[in-house]
Scaffold this active site. Structure first.
Site, PDB file in Angstrom:
ATOM      1  N   GLY A  23     -10.738  20.635 -48.964  1.00 60.11           N
ATOM      2  CA  GLY A  23     -10.241  19.044 -49.514  1.00 60.11           C
ATOM      3  C   GLY A  23      -9.344  19.138 -50.528  1.00 60.11           C
ATOM      4  CB  THR A  24      -7.035  21.757 -51.407  1.00 55.63           C
ATOM      5  OG1 THR A  24      -7.854  22.762 -51.044  1.00 55.63           O
ATOM      6  CG2 THR A  24      -6.133  22.237 -52.578  1.00 55.63           C
ATOM      7  CG  HIS A  83      -6.813  27.937 -52.254  1.00 53.72           C
ATOM      8  ND1 HIS A  83      -7.413  26.623 -52.380  1.00 53.72           N
ATOM      9  CD2 HIS A  83      -5.631  27.804 -51.345  1.00 53.72           C
ATOM     10  CE1 HIS A  83      -6.881  25.925 -51.453  1.00 53.72           C
ATOM     11  NE2 HIS A  83      -5.806  26.480 -50.808  1.00 53.72           N
ATOM     12  NE  ARG A 105     -15.160  19.590 -45.170  1.00 47.46           N
ATOM     13  CZ  ARG A 105     -14.230  19.501 -44.353  1.00 47.46           C
ATOM     14  NH1 ARG A 105     -13.353  20.066 -44.410  1.00 47.46           N
ATOM     15  NH2 ARG A 105     -14.547  18.268 -43.520  1.00 47.46           N
ATOM     16  NE  ARG A 240     -10.275  19.786 -37.806  1.00 51.32           N
ATOM     17  CZ  ARG A 240     -11.368  19.440 -37.363  1.00 51.32           C
ATOM     18  NH1 ARG A 240     -11.352  19.228 -36.352  1.00 51.32           N
ATOM     19  NH2 ARG A 240     -12.362  19.564 -38.047  1.00 51.32           N
ATOM     20  CE  LYS A 241     -12.696  15.159 -34.464  1.00 55.04           C
ATOM     21  NZ  LYS A 241     -13.782  15.660 -33.839  1.00 55.04           N
TER      22      LYS A 241
HETATM   23  P1  A3P Z   1     -10.807  18.736 -41.263  1.00 56.83           P
HETATM   24  O1  A3P Z   1     -10.147  20.013 -40.576  1.00 56.83           O
HETATM   25  O2  A3P Z   1     -12.404  19.044 -41.282  1.00 56.83           O
HETATM   26  O3  A3P Z   1     -10.474  17.486 -40.833  1.00 56.83           O
HETATM   27  P2  A3P Z   1      -7.515  21.459 -47.354  1.00 56.83           P
HETATM   28  O4  A3P Z   1      -7.083  20.188 -48.170  1.00 56.83           O
HETATM   29  O5  A3P Z   1      -8.262  22.214 -48.567  1.00 56.83           O
HETATM   30  O6  A3P Z   1      -6.678  22.221 -46.573  1.00 56.83           O
HETATM   31  O7  A3P Z   1      -8.561  20.784 -46.441  1.00 56.83           O
HETATM   32  C1  A3P Z   1      -8.459  20.234 -45.149  1.00 56.83           C
HETATM   33  C2  A3P Z   1      -9.503  19.302 -44.943  1.00 56.83           C
HETATM   34  O8  A3P Z   1      -9.369  18.045 -45.509  1.00 56.83           O
HETATM   35  C3  A3P Z   1      -9.223  18.842 -43.489  1.00 56.83           C
HETATM   36  O9  A3P Z   1     -10.692  18.620 -42.798  1.00 56.83           O
HETATM   37  C4  A3P Z   1      -8.663  17.869 -43.535  1.00 56.83           C
HETATM   38  O10 A3P Z   1      -8.673  16.774 -42.504  1.00 56.83           O
HETATM   39  C5  A3P Z   1      -9.410  17.076 -44.741  1.00 56.83           C
HETATM   40  N1  A3P Z   1      -8.608  15.974 -45.407  1.00 56.83           N
HETATM   41  C6  A3P Z   1      -7.191  15.729 -45.721  1.00 56.83           C
HETATM   42  N2  A3P Z   1      -6.838  14.884 -46.630  1.00 56.83           N
HETATM   43  C7  A3P Z   1      -8.015  14.288 -46.665  1.00 56.83           C
HETATM   44  C8  A3P Z   1      -8.462  13.054 -47.405  1.00 56.83           C
HETATM   45  N3  A3P Z   1      -7.392  12.175 -47.904  1.00 56.83           N
HETATM   46  N4  A3P Z   1      -9.890  12.551 -47.392  1.00 56.83           N
HETATM   47  C9  A3P Z   1     -10.636  13.145 -46.744  1.00 56.83           C
HETATM   48  N5  A3P Z   1     -10.334  14.452 -46.343  1.00 56.83           N
HETATM   49  C10 A3P Z   1      -9.246  14.898 -46.367  1.00 56.83           C
END
Ligand code: A3P
Length: 274
Positions: A23-24, A83, A105, A240-241
């Site tokens: 959720g970075t 990270h 997470r 993604r989701k």
């Molecule tokens: P999923 O692949 O489960 O959907 P990071 O930013 O560390 O790369 O993490 C990516 C994950 O955070 C992805 O999860 C992405 O969809 C989700 N993500 C991105 N933006 C988000 C937001 N604004 N709120 C909640 N989740 C988010």
């Protein structure tokens, strides 16, 4: 090594830490919006035209316009992301009084998110076998070291100095985003005033940074962020989701049980539950 040798930490740095796919992107958007909320109004906000990954630089990931020199030039207080495991931090930063936000997470969702991410960025590559990737994840093969060790290092720091390390879980933030936006503002030293509460500014922050809002902005849907040989990072890859528990749609029940067992063993005695 370059960072360890040359990076100069400042006592008022704010460092956002996460394992990849925890959720970075969301945390960067929230921190940027909370800290800069007196500078930008929500209708003309930089996040409407800039990808959240680019509004806060990583300390250790250098692309076109961020390198160590540019990090040096940033005015204080700097907001930086990383990270890196705590044990690899440059000394000057690890020993400084900088504030740290750690976002973790649930590992099954992290693994599934990472599998999708890597399949998307590897252009022209055959699909990564889910089971092979899963076994490697279980054995500790992750870009920044074993998933659990990373989380435990920051959990330990949080338990030693809770006022320095805010420890957050993606799932908690998803279920009560407003509560965590308020805590983040307090932790950053810019709490919401009574007037801001009355005006619903904290709710506006949640709305602007929500998955639904950010993933639907054109800036986050079209175009590439970077390209290196057959590694292509599209802007949309970070969205993604954005759901809790999506692992059930990709992993078998047995795989889920295996990963839960590993997590339980790794975190045993720590007081941390994921
Ligand atoms: P999923 O692949 O489960 O959907 P990071 O930013 O560390 O790369 O993490 C990516 C994950 O955070 C992805 O999860 C992405 O969809 C989700 N993500 C991105 N933006 C988000 C937001 N604004 N709120 C909640 N989740 C988010």
């Amino acid at each position: 090594m370059r960072l360890q040798n040359s990076f100069k930490g400042r006592p008022d740095d704010i460092i956002l830490v996460s394992n990849p796919k925890c959720g970075t992107t969301w945390l960067k958007a929230l921190a940027f919006t909370i800290i800069n909320r007196s500078r930008f109004d929500f209708d003309h906000h930089p996040l409407l035209t800039h990808h959240p990954q680019l509004v806060i630089p990583f300390m250790e990931i250098f692309n076109g316009n961020n390198d160590l020199n540019n990090l040096e030039k940033l005015p204080s207080p700097r907001i930086l992301a990383t990270h890196m495991p705590f044990s690899l931090w440059p000394e000057s930063l690890a020993r400084s009084s900088c504030r740290i936000v750690y976002l973790c997470r649930e590992p099954k969702d992290v693994f599934v998110s990472r599998w999708h991410f890597e399949n998307k960025i590897l252009v022209g590559h055959h699909k990564i076998d889910l089971e092979v990737a899963f076994n490697m994840f279980c054995e500790g093969f992750s870009p920044y070291g074993p998933f659990w060790d990373h989380t435990l290092e920051y959990w330990k720091e949080h338990n030693t100095t809770a006022d320095r390390v805010l420890f957050l879980k993606y799932e908690d933030m998803m279920s009560e985003p407003t509560k965590y936006v308020v805590s983040l503002a307090k932790f950053f030293g810019v709490p919401f005033s009574e007037k801001e509460h009355e005006d619903g500014v904290h709710e506006e922050v949640v709305r602007l940074c929500s998955f639904e809002n950010l993933s639907n902005l054109q800036i986050n849907q079209i175009g590439e962020m970077s390209r290196m040989k057959n590694l292509v990072l599209e802007r949309s890859t970070f969205f993604r989701k954005g759901k809790v528990g999506d692992w059930v749609n990709h992993m078998s029940h047995e795989m889920g049980k295996k990963l839960d067992k590993i997590t339980e063993e790794k975190l045993k005695g720590s007081g941390l539950v994921l």
